[in-house]
Design an enzyme around this catalytic site. Structure first.
Site, PDB file in Angstrom:
ATOM      1  N   TYR A  25       1.897  -2.347 -10.059  1.00  0.00           N
ATOM      2  CA  TYR A  25       2.640  -3.249  -9.166  1.00  0.00           C
ATOM      3  C   TYR A  25       2.945  -2.526  -7.861  1.00  0.00           C
ATOM      4  O   TYR A  25       3.472  -1.413  -7.869  1.00  0.00           O
ATOM      5  CB  TYR A  25       3.928  -3.683  -9.871  1.00  0.00           C
ATOM      6  CG  TYR A  25       4.751  -4.746  -9.161  1.00  0.00           C
ATOM      7  CD1 TYR A  25       4.299  -5.390  -8.012  1.00  0.00           C
ATOM      8  CD2 TYR A  25       5.994  -5.117  -9.661  1.00  0.00           C
ATOM      9  CE1 TYR A  25       5.057  -6.357  -7.396  1.00  0.00           C
ATOM     10  CE2 TYR A  25       6.760  -6.092  -9.053  1.00  0.00           C
ATOM     11  CZ  TYR A  25       6.292  -6.710  -7.912  1.00  0.00           C
ATOM     12  OH  TYR A  25       7.052  -7.669  -7.292  1.00  0.00           O
ATOM     13  N   CYS A  26       2.603  -3.151  -6.734  1.00  0.00           N
ATOM     14  CA  CYS A  26       2.915  -2.625  -5.407  1.00  0.00           C
ATOM     15  C   CYS A  26       2.338  -1.215  -5.253  1.00  0.00           C
ATOM     16  O   CYS A  26       1.179  -0.982  -5.544  1.00  0.00           O
ATOM     17  CB  CYS A  26       4.418  -2.678  -5.168  1.00  0.00           C
ATOM     18  SG  CYS A  26       4.930  -2.241  -3.488  1.00  0.00           S
ATOM     19  N   VAL A  27       3.160  -0.251  -4.822  1.00  0.00           N
ATOM     20  CA  VAL A  27       2.633   1.103  -4.630  1.00  0.00           C
ATOM     21  C   VAL A  27       2.264   1.746  -5.968  1.00  0.00           C
ATOM     22  O   VAL A  27       1.426   2.646  -6.019  1.00  0.00           O
ATOM     23  CB  VAL A  27       3.643   1.966  -3.856  1.00  0.00           C
ATOM     24  CG1 VAL A  27       4.886   2.247  -4.674  1.00  0.00           C
ATOM     25  CG2 VAL A  27       3.023   3.272  -3.402  1.00  0.00           C
ATOM     26  N   LEU A  44      -0.894  -6.032  -8.998  1.00  0.00           N
ATOM     27  CA  LEU A  44       0.051  -7.059  -8.571  1.00  0.00           C
ATOM     28  C   LEU A  44       0.585  -6.707  -7.185  1.00  0.00           C
ATOM     29  O   LEU A  44       1.243  -5.680  -7.019  1.00  0.00           O
ATOM     30  CB  LEU A  44       1.213  -7.163  -9.566  1.00  0.00           C
ATOM     31  CG  LEU A  44       0.839  -7.326 -11.045  1.00  0.00           C
ATOM     32  CD1 LEU A  44       2.092  -7.362 -11.912  1.00  0.00           C
ATOM     33  CD2 LEU A  44      -0.008  -8.578 -11.253  1.00  0.00           C
TER      34      LEU A  44
END
Length: 609
Positions: free
Chosen positions: A346-348, A374
């Site tokens: 998710y994200c970074v 994501l």
């Protein structure tokens, strides 16, 4: 006597007849103003105290960069007298139109329409007084005309490179939103009414909260967005049952207890971002992706990153991959006996996962059978407004400041993210808290958002340089474990989710990065933004998502051939996972005979920044 009583009654009602902007109790009003000034003094002292003691080292704010960018803007318009006159004439004509409309209203004439109206979704001017009161209506329209004019100046400035234009757009928007009349006591009708109706008590409460928030931030404002007292980790937030089954200096690995009779053979390993904490995926039982995944038959392992301090200063991406992702993979294999897992980033956390997968593919490591990203960027060409903070000068200054402490304070990243949507995430809370003197209501998502984390110096510097500044990960130049990695080496199936209104990982950026993977990519677009678009349980019945075959160069081109579905993307992802491998085995219960390191959500998540 009866006549006198009637006269007294009329006298008491005089302030109400004069309207809401009248002091009703001068003595109490003066006392509350004095208390507000006293609390404001405490706020100033809380700001100055750590600086006078040498405990606070300010990281340079981008004021110099903003001044340089805006001076380029001004130089273009002022260098040509005709061009300058044209710009001034446009603004003046717009303001004259607003003034003329206000005069017509004051004479009783009802204008057919406003010279300019707020944008759809702009909630700042929702108070009826902004339309019904001629004074406030004039303020509103004059502000909107000026803000639009400033934006047009940026759009029409020639000769700016892409980065400078991006900065100019961002800085002009920040200035415009900061100068909105809704942000000031004397030009906000709601704040004025509250001030007079409470005899200034709202200002006293507001200044008290300001002092508390600066003290909580150790000398810098830590804007409260929710009532934090209503939440406790493990009690009413992050409550999915599980155990901490492994730990390193950087991460705790949590395994969640199965709730189904059978589970998918492949375990699910989730890599959350280290910017903020993992429990955005486990906010409450109704909105918990982790709980939902467990209920679908996944054996879920989640990384909970440590909130770093000076001890972690030199730990970079190699360390986060080895002591986080690889530890999670080893733990999942050891506890389930399976050689392959499905991984989610998710994200970074997804960016780190992509770098790890590229390194694993390079080294012949096939422990991850499928990857889900994501709201994740792997190519930062179209990374959006956050690139405003990522040029050589600013990154070098940040690196120097981080070397002194060993980390970046969490409040810095929180402020940067809030600035991306200052109209929604910054100024409404300034008005509510410090002008209206009201405590914000409890909200689990904003509680998580305020639970910020520090950034280890080496880790954050690597991220800024290799992603935002130089885009090395996309170019195949990033170094992981001593050798270059290429995303094209990742040939496993990829589920790549973008969010339509994402300001952190723009959908165009996520789609652009999809082309870099070497295997099949299922690109899906969710409605809403970076958090709400991802954390959208099927039971909520909210938003929508789009799916399509193949990729495209732009989101618009992809959408033209995509199919739209109502509700959550979660069931679509579950079906995709099961298409990769639907085999099931008896549920894996956490063996309580084996040594555990504690209950979920663990101890690292409790460390405050």
């Amino acid at each position: 006597m009866a006549g006198a009583g009637k006269h007294d009654k009329e006298k008491r009602n005089e302030p109400d007849a004069a309207g809401p902007y009248v002091v009703r109790n001068p003595e109490r009003f003066a006392l509350n103003l004095a208390r507000a000034i006293e609390e404001a003094g405490k706020a100033a002292a809380a700001w100055a105290r750590p600086r006078e003691a040498g405990e606070w080292r300010d990281i340079p704010a981008p004021y110099a960069e903003m001044a340089k960018t805006l001076s380029q803007l001004a130089g273009y318009w002022l260098s040509d007298p005709g061009r300058s006159l044209e710009a001034q004439t446009r603004l003046l004509s717009g303001l004259i139109e607003v003034w003329a409309g206000s005069i017509r209203r004051m004479t009783g004439e009802k204008p057919e329409s406003e010279p300019i109206a707020p944008e759809p979704g702009d909630k700042r001017f929702s108070d009826p007084e902004w339309s019904q009161n001629p004074f406030f209506d004039f303020l509103k329209q004059a502000f909107l005309v000026t803000a639009r004019w400033a934006n047009e100046l940026v759009e029409n400035t020639e000769g700016l490179d892409e980065q400078t234009r991006r900065k100019a757009v961002f800085y002009v928007r920040q200035i415009s939103e900061a100068l909105s009349p809704t942000n000031f006591l004397m030009t906000n009708p709601q704040a004025l009414r509250e001030t007079f109706s409470s005899d200034g008590e709202n200002l006293m409460r507001g200044m008290r909260m300001l002092a508390e928030d600066i003290a909580a931030g150790g000398g810098e404002l830590r804007l409260r967005q929710t009532d934090r007292s209503g939440f406790e980790l493990g009690r009413n937030i992050a409550t999915t049952p599980g155990k901490v089954v492994a730990r390193s200096d950087l991460a705790e690995i949590i395994q969640y207890q199965a709730t189904t009779r059978t589970v998918l053979r492949r375990p699910l390993v989730i890599v959350p971002p280290w910017i903020n904490k993992f429990y955005v995926l486990d906010l409450n039982p109704e909105r918990s992706f982790i709980r939902w995944a467990v209920e679908q038959g996944h054996t879920v392992f989640v990384i909970s990153w440590v909130n770093p301090d000076e001890r972690h200063a030199a730990m970079g991406w190699d360390d986060y991959i080895r002591d986080g992702i690889e530890l999670a993979l080893d733990t999942a294999a050891r506890r389930t006996g399976e050689k392959q897992v499905n991984a989610v980033g998710y994200c970074v956390g997804g960016t780190l996962l992509a770098a790890a997968l590229a390194a694993m593919a390079r080294d012949g490591d096939d422990r991850v059978a499928s990857a889900t990203f994501l709201a994740t960027q792997v190519d930062f060409t179209h990374a959006g407004d956050l690139k405003v903070f990522a040029d050589e000068e600013q990154v070098a200054a940040l690196e120097k400041a981080m070397r002194e402490k060993g980390f970046l304070e969490g409040n810095r990243m929180a402020t940067a993210f809030n600035m991306l949507r200052a109209r929604d995430l910054l100024w409404p809370y300034v008005v509510n808290n410090y002008l209206l003197g009201r405590e914000p209501p409890p909200f689990d998502l904003l509680y998580w958002n305020a639970d910020s984390t520090r950034m280890a110096a080496a880790n954050h510097a690597y991220y800024l340089r290799n992603c935002y500044l130089e885009n090395n990960l996309a170019r195949g130049c990033a170094i992981i474990h001593g050798q270059r990695v290429r995303l094209s080496d990742i040939r496993i199936p990829v589920y790549n989710l973008a969010a339509a209104d994402d300001h952190i990982a723009p959908a165009q950026s996520v789609l652009f990065g999809s082309h870099l993977f070497g295997g099949p990519v299922e690109f899906v677009l969710a409605g809403s933004g970076h958090i709400a678009g991802v954390i959208n349980p099927p039971s909520a019945g909210k938003y929508r998502y789009w799916t399509g075959k193949g990729l495209a160069d732009t989101v618009e081109a992809w959408l033209a051939k995509a199919e739209i579905f109502p509700g959550s993307w979660w069931p679509h992802w579950q079906a995709w996972i099961e298409r990769q491998d639907s085999a099931r085995v008896p549920a894996r219960r956490i063996d309580r005979r084996r040594k555990m390191l504690g209950d979920a959500p663990g101890t690292y998540v409790l460390i405050q920044a």
